[in-house]
Scaffold this active site. Structure first.
Site, mmCIF file in Angstrom:
data_model
loop_
_atom_site.group_PDB
_atom_site.id
_atom_site.type_symbol
_atom_site.label_atom_id
_atom_site.label_comp_id
_atom_site.label_asym_id
_atom_site.label_seq_id
_atom_site.Cartn_x
_atom_site.Cartn_y
_atom_site.Cartn_z
ATOM 1 N N GLU A 91 -35.620 -1.942 37.490
ATOM 2 C CA GLU A 91 -34.187 -1.688 37.447
ATOM 3 C C GLU A 91 -33.583 -2.166 36.134
ATOM 4 O OE1 GLU A 91 -32.100 -3.261 40.826
ATOM 5 O OE2 GLU A 91 -33.713 -2.697 42.202
ATOM 6 N N CYS A 325 -30.439 -7.915 42.755
ATOM 7 C CA CYS A 325 -31.638 -7.641 41.958
ATOM 8 C C CYS A 325 -32.784 -7.173 42.845
ATOM 9 C CB CYS A 325 -32.037 -8.910 41.208
ATOM 10 S SG CYS A 325 -33.479 -8.692 40.159
#
Length: 352
Positions: A91, A325
């Site tokens: 990501e 996250c």
């Protein structure tokens, strides 16, 4: 791929250091490798061997990372699920005000109990060029003037690749040194290596509590370092490089948000050359952790500020699009939290 491999491939087609520098800068701006400048076309600068040999190198670079999916958030951030050449995904997050959060590993070995990335463990390291590729991709979308290594992974566990990427971004990438932020749970090597670098990044330290025993529970495989010692090391680095430390504190309701903790945090951080970022936990369905109420978060901020600690509230960017996250990758890769699955199974047995 490592940056040296990229440079060697360019040298093999006849690129001299001046050519390699221009190609570096073009790529890190998100431009084609053979991009010219306002004053000079590429065909007037690169020798024929370089012009003819760039295409296959550019194809290799393009395969390093690609945007698998984009997720716009209400707060102005843009979460990117980035596919790597081997099919793994990481990501990146474009932040408001020209920032970018990048990943340094696929997965993570630290296993923070409140972090989705650690659920899958460490799968592999990112090469320095794969890290830089996240910046190149992001700059094709909008400007990037700050890069924080706070995405998937523990940067200190991929030290050489991360430091190589930082050196590159802080030179050819044209990012100010204090706008490159190295985040760590407190690996001792960080405090040895970073002061020796030509490009000295800012430092963010995962604190999360003033209690050593609680920190060991929350960060089970982090180095066993007392919070007070971690702050002392951070303070020394901040004074040496001339920009403040960022202390990270993920707020977990009923775990590390008590008044006793805030009193201890005020004693620990008052007068330090740093800022405390309090990050309300990004709750997910069925999780054992919850975020404190907005009222509690603001009360904590006011209390710490009134007691001499510069404090900011930092929500995970993109709360409405799997903002924590690793959550976006977990959804795409079907990562399962085994502990949550066991709780659901036990609940089913009890209900039966």
């Amino acid at each position: 791929m490592h940056i040296q491999e990229f440079h060697q491939a360019l040298a093999d087609i006849g690129a001299r250091p001046c050519h390699i520098g221009r190609i570096n800068r073009a790529w890190l701006k998100g431009l084609p490798l053979d991009a010219g400048t306002r004053h000079q076309k590429s065909e007037d600068y690169f020798p024929l061997s370089v012009r003819e040999g760039l295409a296959p190198i550019a194809a290799r670079i393009e395969k390093l990372a690609r945007i698998h999916s984009r997720h716009d958030a209400d707060d102005g951030s843009l979460r990117l699920l980035v596919g790597l050449g081997d099919g793994q995904m990481v990501e990146s997050v474009l932040l408001p005000r020209d920032g970018l959060c990048v990943s340094s590993q696929v997965g993570c070995a630290v296993g923070c109990t409140f972090c989705m990335t650690g659920k899958s463990g460490l799968l592999r390291q990112l090469g320095s060029a794969e890290i830089a590729a996240q910046v190149a991709l992001a700059r094709r979308i909008r400007p990037v003037k700050k890069v924080v290594f706070m995405g998937m992974g523990e940067p200190a566990h991929n030290m050489e690749n991360v430091l190589e990427a930082i050196q590159w971004l802080g030179t050819d990438g044209n990012i100010g040194h204090k706008n490159l932020v190295f985040s760590t749970v407190g690996d001792a090597r960080v405090f040895e290596r970073l002061p020796q670098l030509e490009v000295k990044p800012a430092l963010a330290l995962s604190l999360h509590t003033t209690r050593a025993d609680l920190r060991e529970q929350l960060l089970p495989r982090a180095p066993r370092i007392a919070p007070a010692e971690l702050v002392e090391l951070g303070e020394a680095y901040a004074r040496r490089v001339g920009y403040p430390i960022q202390y990270q504190w993920t707020l977990l309701a009923g775990v590390n948000d008590s008044q006793e903790e805030m009193d201890a945090a005020a004693r620990l951080l008052k007068g330090k050359y740093g800022v405390l970022n309090i990050i309300p936990y990004n709750s997910v369905e069925g999780d054992r952790f919850q975020r404190p109420s907005s009222e509690r978060v603001q009360a904590i901020k006011r209390y710490l500020h009134d007691n001499g600690v510069l404090t900011k509230v930092r929500d995970s960017a993109g709360q409405d699009v799997d903002g924590g996250c690793g959550q976006l990758r977990a959804r795409a890769a079907h990562v399962i939290d085994a502990s949550r699955l066991r709780r659901r199974e036990q609940a089913g047995v009890s209900a039966g």
